[in-house]
Scaffold this motif. Sequence first.
Motif, PDB file in Angstrom:
ATOM      1  N   ALA A   1      19.466  18.544  35.426  1.00  0.00           N
ATOM      2  CA  ALA A   1      20.188  19.812  35.374  1.00  0.00           C
ATOM      3  C   ALA A   1      20.916  20.085  36.684  1.00  0.00           C
ATOM      4  CB  ALA A   1      19.219  20.952  35.058  1.00  0.00           C
ATOM      5  N   ASP A   2      20.282  19.734  37.802  1.00  0.00           N
ATOM      6  CA  ASP A   2      20.872  19.931  39.131  1.00  0.00           C
ATOM      7  C   ASP A   2      22.185  19.159  39.259  1.00  0.00           C
ATOM      8  OD1 ASP A   2      21.504  20.146  41.796  1.00  0.00           O
ATOM      9  OD2 ASP A   2      19.546  19.529  42.545  1.00  0.00           O
ATOM     10  N   LEU A   3      22.135  17.853  38.990  1.00  0.00           N
ATOM     11  CA  LEU A   3      23.334  17.042  39.170  1.00  0.00           C
ATOM     12  C   LEU A   3      24.336  17.229  38.030  1.00  0.00           C
ATOM     13  CD1 LEU A   3      21.973  13.832  40.890  1.00  0.00           C
ATOM     14  CD2 LEU A   3      23.676  15.421  41.753  1.00  0.00           C
ATOM     15  N   PHE A   4      23.880  17.641  36.860  1.00  0.00           N
ATOM     16  CA  PHE A   4      24.831  18.003  35.800  1.00  0.00           C
ATOM     17  C   PHE A   4      25.724  19.142  36.275  1.00  0.00           C
ATOM     18  CE2 PHE A   4      26.246  20.621  32.287  1.00  0.00           C
ATOM     19  CZ  PHE A   4      26.751  19.704  31.378  1.00  0.00           C
ATOM     20  N   GLU A   5      25.108  20.167  36.846  1.00  0.00           N
ATOM     21  CA  GLU A   5      25.926  21.299  37.273  1.00  0.00           C
ATOM     22  C   GLU A   5      26.770  20.951  38.496  1.00  0.00           C
ATOM     23  OE1 GLU A   5      25.721  23.766  39.894  1.00  0.00           O
ATOM     24  OE2 GLU A   5      24.133  22.819  41.027  1.00  0.00           O
ATOM     25  N   THR A   6      26.229  20.146  39.429  1.00  0.00           N
ATOM     26  CA  THR A   6      27.040  19.737  40.583  1.00  0.00           C
ATOM     27  C   THR A   6      28.234  18.907  40.129  1.00  0.00           C
ATOM     28  OG1 THR A   6      25.076  19.720  42.014  1.00  0.00           O
ATOM     29  CG2 THR A   6      27.017  18.561  42.814  1.00  0.00           C
ATOM     30  N   TYR A   7      27.991  18.003  39.187  1.00  0.00           N
ATOM     31  CA  TYR A   7      29.040  17.140  38.648  1.00  0.00           C
ATOM     32  C   TYR A   7      30.127  17.960  37.957  1.00  0.00           C
ATOM     33  CZ  TYR A   7      30.980  13.241  35.851  1.00  0.00           C
ATOM     34  OH  TYR A   7      31.803  12.314  35.271  1.00  0.00           O
ATOM     35  N   THR A   8      29.722  18.837  37.050  1.00  0.00           N
ATOM     36  CA  THR A   8      30.714  19.615  36.298  1.00  0.00           C
ATOM     37  C   THR A   8      31.398  20.655  37.179  1.00  0.00           C
ATOM     38  OG1 THR A   8      28.952  21.099  35.524  1.00  0.00           O
ATOM     39  CG2 THR A   8      29.578  19.281  34.078  1.00  0.00           C
ATOM     40  N   VAL A   9      30.640  21.299  38.065  1.00  0.00           N
ATOM     41  CA  VAL A   9      31.229  22.316  38.939  1.00  0.00           C
ATOM     42  C   VAL A   9      32.242  21.682  39.890  1.00  0.00           C
ATOM     43  CG1 VAL A   9      30.713  23.863  40.872  1.00  0.00           C
ATOM     44  CG2 VAL A   9      29.371  24.001  38.779  1.00  0.00           C
ATOM     45  N   THR A  10      31.968  20.466  40.361  1.00  0.00           N
ATOM     46  CA  THR A  10      32.923  19.777  41.225  1.00  0.00           C
ATOM     47  C   THR A  10      34.224  19.492  40.485  1.00  0.00           C
ATOM     48  OG1 THR A  10      31.157  18.751  42.527  1.00  0.00           O
ATOM     49  CG2 THR A  10      33.318  17.695  42.598  1.00  0.00           C
ATOM     50  N   LEU A  11      34.120  18.979  39.259  1.00  0.00           N
ATOM     51  CA  LEU A  11      35.318  18.728  38.456  1.00  0.00           C
ATOM     52  C   LEU A  11      36.102  20.027  38.239  1.00  0.00           C
ATOM     53  CD1 LEU A  11      33.872  16.317  35.710  1.00  0.00           C
ATOM     54  CD2 LEU A  11      35.303  15.685  37.665  1.00  0.00           C
ATOM     55  N   ILE A  12      35.386  21.081  37.877  1.00  0.00           N
ATOM     56  CA  ILE A  12      36.035  22.359  37.556  1.00  0.00           C
ATOM     57  C   ILE A  12      36.676  22.981  38.791  1.00  0.00           C
ATOM     58  CG2 ILE A  12      35.595  24.727  36.795  1.00  0.00           C
ATOM     59  CD1 ILE A  12      33.334  23.470  34.993  1.00  0.00           C
ATOM     60  N   SER A  13      35.950  23.008  39.916  1.00  0.00           N
ATOM     61  CA  SER A  13      36.495  23.623  41.133  1.00  0.00           C
ATOM     62  C   SER A  13      37.702  22.849  41.646  1.00  0.00           C
ATOM     63  CB  SER A  13      35.418  23.717  42.214  1.00  0.00           C
ATOM     64  OG  SER A  13      34.904  22.434  42.534  1.00  0.00           O
ATOM     65  N   THR A  14      37.701  21.519  41.488  1.00  0.00           N
ATOM     66  CA  THR A  14      38.854  20.716  41.894  1.00  0.00           C
ATOM     67  C   THR A  14      40.056  21.017  40.998  1.00  0.00           C
ATOM     68  OG1 THR A  14      37.375  18.962  42.663  1.00  0.00           O
ATOM     69  CG2 THR A  14      39.681  18.373  42.347  1.00  0.00           C
ATOM     70  N   MET A  15      39.807  21.216  39.710  1.00  0.00           N
ATOM     71  CA  MET A  15      40.893  21.588  38.785  1.00  0.00           C
ATOM     72  C   MET A  15      41.470  22.954  39.158  1.00  0.00           C
ATOM     73  SD  MET A  15      39.075  20.275  35.253  1.00  0.00           S
ATOM     74  CE  MET A  15      40.420  20.691  34.130  1.00  0.00           C
ATOM     75  N   ILE A  16      40.597  23.906  39.488  1.00  0.00           N
ATOM     76  CA  ILE A  16      41.053  25.246  39.859  1.00  0.00           C
ATOM     77  C   ILE A  16      41.858  25.197  41.153  1.00  0.00           C
ATOM     78  CG2 ILE A  16      40.271  27.521  40.639  1.00  0.00           C
ATOM     79  CD1 ILE A  16      37.901  27.207  38.703  1.00  0.00           C
ATOM     80  N   LEU A  17      41.348  24.467  42.150  1.00  0.00           N
ATOM     81  CA  LEU A  17      42.057  24.346  43.421  1.00  0.00           C
ATOM     82  C   LEU A  17      43.399  23.645  43.226  1.00  0.00           C
ATOM     83  CD1 LEU A  17      41.835  24.893  46.473  1.00  0.00           C
ATOM     84  CD2 LEU A  17      40.824  22.618  46.719  1.00  0.00           C
ATOM     85  N   GLY A  18      43.420  22.617  42.373  1.00  0.00           N
ATOM     86  CA  GLY A  18      44.667  21.914  42.091  1.00  0.00           C
ATOM     87  C   GLY A  18      45.699  22.822  41.456  1.00  0.00           C
ATOM     88  N   GLU A  19      45.257  23.690  40.546  1.00  0.00           N
ATOM     89  CA  GLU A  19      46.195  24.611  39.903  1.00  0.00           C
ATOM     90  C   GLU A  19      46.790  25.573  40.921  1.00  0.00           C
ATOM     91  OE1 GLU A  19      46.197  27.711  36.158  1.00  0.00           O
ATOM     92  OE2 GLU A  19      44.775  27.977  37.806  1.00  0.00           O
ATOM     93  N   ILE A  20      45.979  26.014  41.873  1.00  0.00           N
ATOM     94  CA  ILE A  20      46.469  26.949  42.886  1.00  0.00           C
ATOM     95  C   ILE A  20      47.470  26.265  43.819  1.00  0.00           C
ATOM     96  CG2 ILE A  20      45.797  28.365  44.864  1.00  0.00           C
ATOM     97  CD1 ILE A  20      43.082  28.768  43.437  1.00  0.00           C
ATOM     98  N   LEU A  21      47.150  25.031  44.241  1.00  0.00           N
ATOM     99  CA  LEU A  21      47.983  24.336  45.221  1.00  0.00           C
ATOM    100  C   LEU A  21      49.203  23.667  44.604  1.00  0.00           C
ATOM    101  CD1 LEU A  21      45.143  22.675  47.350  1.00  0.00           C
ATOM    102  CD2 LEU A  21      46.438  24.749  47.894  1.00  0.00           C
ATOM    103  N   TYR A  22      49.072  23.221  43.340  1.00  0.00           N
ATOM    104  CA  TYR A  22      50.168  22.510  42.668  1.00  0.00           C
ATOM    105  C   TYR A  22      50.412  23.152  41.302  1.00  0.00           C
ATOM    106  CZ  TYR A  22      48.924  18.936  46.123  1.00  0.00           C
ATOM    107  OH  TYR A  22      48.638  18.258  47.287  1.00  0.00           O
ATOM    108  N   ALA A  23      50.820  24.410  41.321  1.00  0.00           N
ATOM    109  CA  ALA A  23      50.885  25.197  40.084  1.00  0.00           C
ATOM    110  C   ALA A  23      51.853  24.627  39.059  1.00  0.00           C
ATOM    111  CB  ALA A  23      51.275  26.635  40.420  1.00  0.00           C
ATOM    112  N   THR A  24      52.872  23.895  39.513  1.00  0.00           N
ATOM    113  CA  THR A  24      53.903  23.432  38.576  1.00  0.00           C
ATOM    114  C   THR A  24      53.612  22.052  37.998  1.00  0.00           C
ATOM    115  OG1 THR A  24      55.180  22.492  40.416  1.00  0.00           O
ATOM    116  CG2 THR A  24      55.671  24.770  39.760  1.00  0.00           C
TER     117      THR A  24
END
Length: 665
Positions: free
Chosen positions: A220-243
């Motif tokens: 459960a620990d690494l499942f959430e770290t794994y998924t949260v990392t993917l999700i946070s990188t997607m969110i950061l990417g949208e902010i930095l490279y919105a187009t």
Amino acid sequence: MESKILLFVIGAGVLVFLYSIFLIWSVLRLASGNEKMREISRAIQEGANAYLLRQYKTVGVIAFVLAIILYFGLGSKSSLGFLIGASLSAVAGIGGMMVAVRSNVRTTEAAKSSLEKALGVAFRGGAVTGFMVTGLGILGVAIFYFAAKDLSGLLAFGFGASLISVFARIGGGIFTKGADVGADLVGKVEAGIPEDDPRNAAVIADNVGDNVGDCAGMAADLFETYTVTLISTMILGEILYATNPIVLVFPLLLGGLAIVASIIGSWFVRLSKKSKAIMAALYRGLAVSGFVAAILFWPASSFVAPQLGVTPLNLYLASLIGIVLTALLVIITDYYTSKRYGPVKAIAKASATGHGTNIITGLAVGMQATALPVIFIVAGIFAAYLLVGLYGVAIAVVGMLSLTGIIVAIDSFGPITDNAGGIAEMAGLPSEVRAVTDALDAVGNTTKAVTKAYAIGSAGLAAVVLFSSYSQEFLKFGKSISFALSDPRVLIGLFAGGLVTYLFASLCLEAVGKAGSKIVDEVRRQFKEIPGIMEGKNKPDYGKAVDIVARAAIYQMILPALLPVIAPLAIGFLLGPEALGGLLVGAIVVGLFLAIAMTSGGAAWDNAKKYIEDGNLGGKKSPAHVAAVTGDTVGDPYKDTAGPAINPMIKVLNIVALLIVRFLK
């Protein structure tokens, strides 16, 4: 192209899921020993299933309430994402543990034949957990994004996974260490009987705890770290490279490629003809996984980099930083926790002069073990930032977490081999069988420490990415924010972050102490009131001990698990976003040091005890061994409860902060 990449990622998730089914079949078709062995294994299975049922009934009520709050506060997609993330996190841990508790007896049976066969069974059983984590994680994120195209819903998905993780880590940790502490203090120290002796009423609870803590909890620990990392990188990417939508699926592409690499790496976990080194066999699988992933990352980086306006080599090197950091953390933690090296031997030597010197040296080793990991983590952050900016740091973390499948496989190997040794002892199998399981268990203890260090290091980096997303998220709502140290609100937040981390850890340790005390009282009572236990004429009441520690774990886990949900809400709404940012930074910094010190120091204490039990410094029942048992008892809740639980705690703080950004003024 975005859709094609998503389809590839989903295909990789399906592939690893099918591979998990193959591994399950390959393990369950093996012989499970004699009736005595199967009886012990069934008792462990029943105890683990009963505990998890009670745990998730409690968590389910809390999750349902939070889902309703999210529905009215953030909308239906966020509520649905939260429930899916929580459910998949629970399934990953439960599914892997169900195979692990059936692999233990088959590992014991294989140990009758050879070390090589026993290693193969234990690793395949652990690999099921590892590959279920990555398979369910990447499938959940990719399919939810493919269907909903909603990053807020994905963030709530991560929140659901984090909530389950923090409950699983705390509850499982309290269970396993409450039982372990009680079993050791009464069994080894007072009664003078061996570890896993069937005369000890807490022995089944101890074996159950290995699975609900180190298997289901780590999953459960690494499942959430794994998924949260993917999700946070997607969110950061949208902010930095919105187009550019390709930035949203690039982390998923790296994850899908690494899944293929991890499957290939798992084929290389076997003893070589020249050497019977178990650790080398496990590390070979990890090394091959990292090498193949490094090869596959290059074409992906070359394709995506021009669309982001960055140099392909820079983007590629950023992804490699995570793989290199994984290798460095493995090497460093192995040095500080293995019986082969100086730090563990120093604790063992200090045990010869008493309990106090054992504790002092163990604390010192744990503190020293933080230095190199933090130096390399900071260097990795700086290098990735120089290469590709904030997005480079996020990609480095994705590269590190891409190896989650093989890492969790190596970790789950530990509780399986620990249980295998317990079954061999309780079933009265010949000493040569116990020699094989002991060799596997000794390695498993180190692998558990190594994977905890990986989990902590990756959690620290993931939290940095989450914090970056938090600071950048305000731009979407037309507000800029700064975290200047001259602002008293930021300083207050920094202190609050450290305070929350220490308070959280203290609650976890206190819970283990209370659960352990109840088990000590129960084992003493049974020795006194049930005649013939010590002579082997009567069996202890194992079920009573399991029930006591289960009730204690369920009750004690609620307050510390809710603390990281309540703290950011209180700080954010009372003191504002600047103070909340300080809270996040304070928790990341303090949590990283505290978690590494606890997990490495606890594992070093444990292996110092095992080093003495191998015949060094007077061996078992010597004054040094008695002192080492005390050190191990202190280290148990450090390394298996409080330390690992800090990982999801930090990320829950950050995710809650991200969820409430729109409501902060």
